[in-house]
Design a protein around this motif. Structure first.
Motif, PDB file in Angstrom:
ATOM      1  N   TYR A  59       0.807  -1.217   0.000  1.00 26.78           N
ATOM      2  CA  TYR A  59       0.000   0.000   0.000  1.00 26.78           C
ATOM      3  C   TYR A  59       0.840   1.266   0.000  1.00 26.78           C
ATOM      4  CZ  TYR A  59       0.692   0.565   5.095  1.00 26.78           C
ATOM      5  OH  TYR A  59       1.232   0.762   6.350  1.00 26.78           O
ATOM      6  N   THR A 132       2.009   0.763  10.270  1.00 31.45           N
ATOM      7  CA  THR A 132       1.264  -0.470  10.550  1.00 31.45           C
ATOM      8  C   THR A 132       2.159  -1.328  11.429  1.00 31.45           C
ATOM      9  OG1 THR A 132       0.112  -0.405   8.418  1.00 31.45           O
ATOM     10  CG2 THR A 132       0.118  -2.499   9.585  1.00 31.45           C
ATOM     11  N   VAL A 183      -2.462   2.739   9.548  1.00 32.18           N
ATOM     12  CA  VAL A 183      -3.209   1.819   8.690  1.00 32.18           C
ATOM     13  C   VAL A 183      -3.551   0.599   9.540  1.00 32.18           C
ATOM     14  CG1 VAL A 183      -3.223   0.486   6.550  1.00 32.18           C
ATOM     15  CG2 VAL A 183      -1.985   2.670   6.652  1.00 32.18           C
ATOM     16  N   TYR A 185      -5.248  -2.968  11.078  1.00 29.18           N
ATOM     17  CA  TYR A 185      -5.232  -4.356  10.633  1.00 29.18           C
ATOM     18  C   TYR A 185      -6.615  -4.842  10.226  1.00 29.18           C
ATOM     19  CZ  TYR A 185      -0.464  -4.790  12.376  1.00 29.18           C
ATOM     20  OH  TYR A 185       0.881  -4.631  12.574  1.00 29.18           O
ATOM     21  N   TYR A 186      -6.608  -5.875   9.429  1.00 33.40           N
ATOM     22  CA  TYR A 186      -7.792  -6.535   8.895  1.00 33.40           C
ATOM     23  C   TYR A 186      -7.966  -7.880   9.595  1.00 33.40           C
ATOM     24  CZ  TYR A 186      -3.684  -8.294   6.544  1.00 33.40           C
ATOM     25  OH  TYR A 186      -2.421  -8.772   6.303  1.00 33.40           O
ATOM     26  N   GLY A 220      -8.284  -0.157   7.640  1.00 36.43           N
ATOM     27  CA  GLY A 220      -8.042  -1.379   6.892  1.00 36.43           C
ATOM     28  C   GLY A 220      -9.012  -2.486   7.263  1.00 36.43           C
ATOM     29  N   HIS A 258      -3.762  -5.192  -0.913  1.00 38.92           N
ATOM     30  CA  HIS A 258      -3.050  -3.923  -0.775  1.00 38.92           C
ATOM     31  C   HIS A 258      -3.805  -2.782  -1.446  1.00 38.92           C
ATOM     32  CE1 HIS A 258       0.571  -4.618   1.509  1.00 38.92           C
ATOM     33  NE2 HIS A 258       0.737  -5.778   0.893  1.00 38.92           N
ATOM     34  N   LEU A 261      -6.220  -1.625   1.110  1.00 39.73           N
ATOM     35  CA  LEU A 261      -5.542  -0.798   2.118  1.00 39.73           C
ATOM     36  C   LEU A 261      -5.167   0.570   1.543  1.00 39.73           C
ATOM     37  CD1 LEU A 261      -3.214  -3.450   3.817  1.00 39.73           C
ATOM     38  CD2 LEU A 261      -5.450  -2.629   4.600  1.00 39.73           C
ATOM     39  N   THR A 262      -4.774   0.591   0.258  1.00 39.12           N
ATOM     40  CA  THR A 262      -4.482   1.868  -0.396  1.00 39.12           C
ATOM     41  C   THR A 262      -5.721   2.751  -0.413  1.00 39.12           C
ATOM     42  OG1 THR A 262      -2.870   0.751  -1.823  1.00 39.12           O
ATOM     43  CG2 THR A 262      -3.598   2.935  -2.506  1.00 39.12           C
TER      44      THR A 262
END
Length: 270
Positions: A59, A132, A183, A185-186, A220, A258, A261-262
């Motif tokens: 990202y 992150t 950013v 976490y997922y 994210g 990614h 996330l971007t």
């Protein structure tokens, strides 16, 4: 929520174009990316690619190209909130593994935080710092505690992560007043409520500290959740995680992950 979903999708589509477009001019200022393997753009089983960090794109590279920013990516696969701050602190394979064998995007002898301070001093035109970090602390906790980081040890690890992040952001803010974005976490599986609960707790702790230092959150967690709706909440089936040859998925984002996330970063950053 539906409207936000279409905003995220639009941002992902816009970001996707940069993957085939030529790099834009880099006269718009600097961008410092900090963190772990997610920020690094790490892929498992990459073979000879490990010998050239430019083979890894995530990202941070996407967003830098999208905005025409000059990127310095100091992230390290396996980094923890402790090891990025203090020499010799336990990592999950950064200092005692990846950095010994393979190059990083940015070369530096000490910790990430020391590099960040030096970079920010030398580059007053820096416009963005992203971060992150924290998942590797919890992976270490899972491997080294009797309850596998499901009870009191989880709370203790979360508290330590918060303290370490506070020290990191204090160091960054001592030399930088621009945009700061975490950013988040997922989830690896939005159908697994126990796992989702832990990810949300980690993200909440990280976000609380980040906001204290006037940072914003690139969500994210929500970006992955919305992008995995078509697969019933399974990011692996939705193509957001890297597929493994033997089946299933690794924990790291795929190119599509990614991009999600971007998109989250594009929504959060100025």
């Amino acid at each position: 929520m539906v409207r936000r979903f279409f905003v995220v999708v639009a941002a992902v589509v816009a970001a996707a174009a940069l993957l085939t477009a030529p790099a834009q001019a880099t006269g718009r200022g600097g961008y410092l990316a900090l963190g772990d393997s997610v920020a690094f753009g790490y892929r498992p089983n990459a073979g000879a690619d490990y010998l050239n960090a430019a083979n890894f794109r995530g990202y941070a590279e996407n967003y830098a190209a999208l905005r025409g920013l000059r990127l310095a990516n100091a992230s390290c696969p396996g980094e923890t909130t402790g090891s990025m701050l203090t020499p010799g602190a336990p990592s999950n394979g950064c200092e005692n593994g990846y950095r010994l064998a393979f190059p990083l995007h940015a070369s530096y002898p000490g910790t990430q935080v020391a590099y960040a301070v030096d970079y920010l001093r030398a580059h007053p035109d820096t416009r963005l710092v992203t971060l992150t970090i924290g998942a590797n602390d919890m992976f270490l906790c899972q491997r080294t505690t009797p309850d596998q980081c499901t009870g009191a040890s989880f709370d203790a690890a979360l508290a330590q992560v918060s303290r370490n992040l506070e020290a990191t952001l204090a160091a960054v803010r001592g030399h930088y007043r621009g945009d700061l974005v975490l950013v988040s976490y997922y989830s690896l599986d939005y159908r697994d409520q126990a796992q989702v609960k832990q990810v949300k707790a980690l993200d909440a702790a990280l976000a609380k500290v980040t906001r204290r230092y006037h940072g914003r959150i690139a969500d994210g967690f929500t970006a992955f959740r919305l992008a995995s709706l078509r697969a019933g909440g399974d990011p692996c089936a939705a193509g957001l995680l890297i597929k493994l040859p033997a089946g299933g998925c690794d924990v790291h984002p795929s190119a599509a992950g990614h991009l999600a996330l971007t998109a989250a970063l594009a929504l959060a950053a100025h």
